[in-house]
Design a protein around this motif. Structure first.
Motif, PDB file in Angstrom:
ATOM      1  N   HIS A 293     -18.303 -58.045 -27.591  1.00  0.00           N
ATOM      2  CA  HIS A 293     -19.199 -58.058 -26.423  1.00  0.00           C
ATOM      3  C   HIS A 293     -20.330 -57.030 -26.499  1.00  0.00           C
ATOM      4  CE1 HIS A 293     -15.921 -60.469 -24.814  1.00  0.00           C
ATOM      5  NE2 HIS A 293     -15.124 -59.479 -25.146  1.00  0.00           N
ATOM      6  N   LEU A 294     -20.442 -56.321 -27.632  1.00  0.00           N
ATOM      7  CA  LEU A 294     -21.525 -55.343 -27.794  1.00  0.00           C
ATOM      8  C   LEU A 294     -22.830 -56.061 -28.091  1.00  0.00           C
ATOM      9  CD1 LEU A 294     -20.046 -52.471 -29.994  1.00  0.00           C
ATOM     10  CD2 LEU A 294     -21.268 -52.177 -27.823  1.00  0.00           C
ATOM     11  N   ILE A 295     -23.883 -55.624 -27.399  1.00  0.00           N
ATOM     12  CA  ILE A 295     -25.193 -56.209 -27.693  1.00  0.00           C
ATOM     13  C   ILE A 295     -25.599 -55.762 -29.092  1.00  0.00           C
ATOM     14  CG2 ILE A 295     -27.608 -56.298 -26.991  1.00  0.00           C
ATOM     15  CD1 ILE A 295     -26.699 -55.814 -24.127  1.00  0.00           C
ATOM     16  N   GLY A 297     -26.873 -54.237 -32.220  1.00  0.00           N
ATOM     17  CA  GLY A 297     -27.717 -53.062 -32.459  1.00  0.00           C
ATOM     18  C   GLY A 297     -27.404 -51.898 -31.519  1.00  0.00           C
ATOM     19  N   TYR A 298     -26.531 -52.091 -30.563  1.00  0.00           N
ATOM     20  CA  TYR A 298     -26.181 -51.000 -29.633  1.00  0.00           C
ATOM     21  C   TYR A 298     -24.698 -50.656 -29.768  1.00  0.00           C
ATOM     22  CZ  TYR A 298     -30.663 -51.973 -27.387  1.00  0.00           C
ATOM     23  OH  TYR A 298     -31.995 -52.151 -27.148  1.00  0.00           O
ATOM     24  N   LYS A 299     -24.384 -49.391 -29.447  1.00  0.00           N
ATOM     25  CA  LYS A 299     -22.992 -48.958 -29.604  1.00  0.00           C
ATOM     26  C   LYS A 299     -22.224 -48.879 -28.290  1.00  0.00           C
ATOM     27  CE  LYS A 299     -22.997 -46.464 -33.936  1.00  0.00           C
ATOM     28  NZ  LYS A 299     -24.372 -46.572 -34.398  1.00  0.00           N
ATOM     29  N   ASN A 300     -22.967 -48.837 -27.184  1.00  0.00           N
ATOM     30  CA  ASN A 300     -22.271 -48.685 -25.888  1.00  0.00           C
ATOM     31  C   ASN A 300     -22.898 -49.548 -24.783  1.00  0.00           C
ATOM     32  OD1 ASN A 300     -24.618 -47.249 -25.773  1.00  0.00           O
ATOM     33  ND2 ASN A 300     -23.751 -45.469 -24.734  1.00  0.00           N
ATOM     34  N   VAL A 301     -23.611 -50.605 -25.187  1.00  0.00           N
ATOM     35  CA  VAL A 301     -24.202 -51.507 -24.188  1.00  0.00           C
ATOM     36  C   VAL A 301     -23.661 -52.916 -24.452  1.00  0.00           C
ATOM     37  CG1 VAL A 301     -26.311 -52.316 -23.082  1.00  0.00           C
ATOM     38  CG2 VAL A 301     -26.304 -50.104 -24.235  1.00  0.00           C
ATOM     39  N   TYR A 302     -23.039 -53.473 -23.421  1.00  0.00           N
ATOM     40  CA  TYR A 302     -22.343 -54.760 -23.561  1.00  0.00           C
ATOM     41  C   TYR A 302     -22.991 -55.809 -22.644  1.00  0.00           C
ATOM     42  CZ  TYR A 302     -18.741 -51.451 -25.097  1.00  0.00           C
ATOM     43  OH  TYR A 302     -18.054 -50.434 -25.725  1.00  0.00           O
ATOM     44  N   ALA A 303     -22.792 -57.074 -22.982  1.00  0.00           N
ATOM     45  CA  ALA A 303     -23.218 -58.147 -22.057  1.00  0.00           C
ATOM     46  C   ALA A 303     -22.076 -59.145 -21.924  1.00  0.00           C
ATOM     47  CB  ALA A 303     -24.468 -58.839 -22.578  1.00  0.00           C
ATOM     48  N   LEU A 304     -21.915 -59.650 -20.699  1.00  0.00           N
ATOM     49  CA  LEU A 304     -20.818 -60.583 -20.397  1.00  0.00           C
ATOM     50  C   LEU A 304     -21.327 -61.788 -19.613  1.00  0.00           C
ATOM     51  CD1 LEU A 304     -18.109 -58.158 -18.900  1.00  0.00           C
ATOM     52  CD2 LEU A 304     -18.153 -59.058 -21.232  1.00  0.00           C
ATOM     53  N   MET A 310     -22.644 -65.472 -27.374  1.00  0.00           N
ATOM     54  CA  MET A 310     -21.714 -65.099 -28.434  1.00  0.00           C
ATOM     55  C   MET A 310     -21.400 -66.339 -29.260  1.00  0.00           C
ATOM     56  SD  MET A 310     -17.794 -63.720 -28.158  1.00  0.00           S
ATOM     57  CE  MET A 310     -18.082 -62.252 -27.230  1.00  0.00           C
ATOM     58  N   GLU A 311     -21.571 -66.213 -30.569  1.00  0.00           N
ATOM     59  CA  GLU A 311     -21.248 -67.359 -31.430  1.00  0.00           C
ATOM     60  C   GLU A 311     -19.798 -67.269 -31.876  1.00  0.00           C
ATOM     61  OE1 GLU A 311     -24.422 -66.592 -34.195  1.00  0.00           O
ATOM     62  OE2 GLU A 311     -25.164 -68.638 -33.916  1.00  0.00           O
ATOM     63  N   GLU A 312     -19.150 -68.407 -31.838  1.00  0.00           N
ATOM     64  CA  GLU A 312     -17.790 -68.515 -32.365  1.00  0.00           C
ATOM     65  C   GLU A 312     -17.793 -69.747 -33.251  1.00  0.00           C
ATOM     66  OE1 GLU A 312     -13.915 -68.828 -30.331  1.00  0.00           O
ATOM     67  OE2 GLU A 312     -14.969 -67.955 -28.632  1.00  0.00           O
TER      68      GLU A 312
END
Ligand SMILES: Cc1cc2nc3c(=O)[nH]c(=O)nc-3n(C[C@H](O)[C@H](O)[C@H](O)COP(=O)(O)OP(=O)(O)OC[C@H]3O[C@@H](n4cnc5c(N)ncnc54)[C@H](O)[C@@H]3O)c2cc1C
Length: 423
Positions: A293-295, A297-304, A310-312
């Protein structure tokens, strides 16, 4: 203006958006070692799947909304602020809101999606949307006021403008709305507006593709069409709306429909966020995230949720933008933040469903599909169980039972706010 949140020694998780994703995450992190700051522009969670019933005067807004402060009454580590996210500064780990700025250790973006007008300003100005409780109430008022105006209009053509309704978009929202409107016309109108000839009231559902409910099985989309036609909805497939000027709706098939009310349910997009790198965005302005869930290139910014792309293996075009995805992602992120899970997220499809009025629904489960009365019962149970709060479940159940038995709804009040012009 300030958010007035004290410094803390705890790690702070800032969650923006208290929809299905944000609220689920905050609930999972309640009573954890984190300080959770939940930001939303409203002070309540909205149950979007039942907006259309508020619009059709079948439910009160309070039955499908839940005050955020009530959810977290017993959670000392959850702080709520009602504000608008304006931008983020990922260098300084700061969010900037309409109430001021705040530092975070982890930032979770879960602001959902908004209506996509595909850059058409005329459409944006004249069409109605169904993305908030306010939208649903506005539509309810508009429908009722227009019926009142129709009573005073002798000219047939002008009257059509008041009473005909066009819904654009044959997904679940469009299909459910069309079904509910047709029932309102068939059962309520003859009782409340006896002077109106309800055979004059046309409900159109316009879909650009060749079938309804694109993401569902062949059987469900065929049956949904059949159900809608049976209750008198005029479904136009393979048809695109080319203009909506507030009086007429025109299509690429040269059809011209006189209708003041056009409900746009033909697509969603996401708003860009100031401060986020532009290469994070992909299809539909969704934000690309990895399987944790991490955006990117970022280490502590997530999107939900709706916002996240998100590709699966099973979902090369991203997950469907539905409540279950948002909830499952939030639960998984809670585990990751608590250090309980390192495994990549995988969406478990529990099925999809849509209702088309009384006794009629279509349900696709992972292994089989069914339609009709039992599908409708399942739809009722699932939606009732998904609501937050015992009171809300009771209210909704009571309203549904009442409406079912009486073929009537008792909530048709036109309530205008004091300083707002009537729609
Ligand atoms: C009419 C309708 C019917 C639907 N029916 C179904 C259905 O039957 N089944 C199903 O599974 N899904 C359905 N969906 C889709 C489902 O509601 C979404 O997939 C789900 O809500 C996504 O959850 P989310 O948490 O990502 O976003 P949302 O639930 O949309 O929550 C976003 C939150 O962010 C807040 N917010 C947004 N921007 C800001 C900002 N800048 N600052 C502060 N707060 C902000 C909003 O107020 C909102 O509370 C429906 C959607 C609609 C509109």
């Amino acid at each position: 203006m300030s958010l007035n949140i004290k410094e803390t020694t705890k790690k702070r998780v800032v969650i923006v958006g208290a929809g299905f994703a944000g609220l689920s995450l905050a609930r999972k992190l309640a009573k954890s070692e984190f300080e959770v700051v939940l930001l939303d522009r409203y002070n309540y969670h909205q149950f979007q799947p039942l907006f259309y019933q508020v619009a059709m005067a079948g439910l009160e807004p309070s039955a499908i909304s839940f005050p955020l402060r009530k959810v977290f009454q017993k959670s000392k580590n959850v702080i709520i602020r009602i504000c608008e996210l304006e931008s983020i500064d990922t260098e300084k780990n700061e969010v900037h809101t309409s109430l001021g700025s705040l530092q975070y250790d982890h930032l979770v973006l879960s602001m959902g999606a908004t209506t996509n007008f595909f850059g058409n300003e005329e459409l944006e100005k004249n069409a109605l949307t169904m993305k908030s409780t306010e939208d649903a109430l506005y539509l309810r008022n508009k429908i009722l006021l227009d019926y009142e105006s129709a009573l005073l209009t002798a000219d047939y053509d002008k009257r059509q403008g008041y009473i005909d309704i066009v819904i654009v978009g044959g997904g679940a929202t469009g299909v459910e709305l069309a079904g509910a409107l047709a029932e309102m016309r068939n059962f309520i109108l003859p009782k409340d507006y006896k002077e109106l000839d309800n055979s004059e009231v046309d409900i159109y559902l316009i879909q650009s593709g060749e079938k309804l409910l694109q993401g569902m099985s062949e059987k469900s989309s065929r049956k949904a069409l059949e159900f809608l036609q049976k209750i008198g909805v005029e479904v136009l497939l393979n048809t695109r709306v080319t203009s909506v000027d507030g009086e007429y709706v025109k299509t690429n098939t040269d059809k011209s429909i006189r209708a003041k009310k056009v409900i746009w349910a033909a697509g969603i997009t996401c708003r860009t966020i100031e401060g986020l790198r532009s290469d994070c965005y992909c299809r539909g302005n969704r934000i690309a995230v990895d399987r944790s869930h991490l955006i990117k290139g970022y280490k502590n910014v997530y999107a939900l949720g709706d916002l996240a792309f998100m590709e699966e293996e099973k979902y090369p075009n991203g997950h469907p933008q539905v409540a279950q995805v948002a909830i499952q992602q939030a639960r998984n992120l809670a585990k990751i933040l608590k250090g309980k899970s390192e495994s990549p997220f995988s969406y478990k499809d529990l099925g999809s469903m849509a209702t088309i009025g009384r006794n009629k629904a279509v349900v696709d489960l992972p292994s089989f599909s069914f339609t009709g009365f039992f599908a409708w019962i399942m739809w009722l149970i699932v939606h009732l169980a998904s609501l937050i709060g015992v009171r809300n479940r009771f209210l909704v159940l009571f309203n549904w039972m009442w409406n079912y038995v009486t073929y009537d709804q008792s909530l048709r009040l036109i309530i205008r706010t004091k300083n707002r012009k009537a729609p």
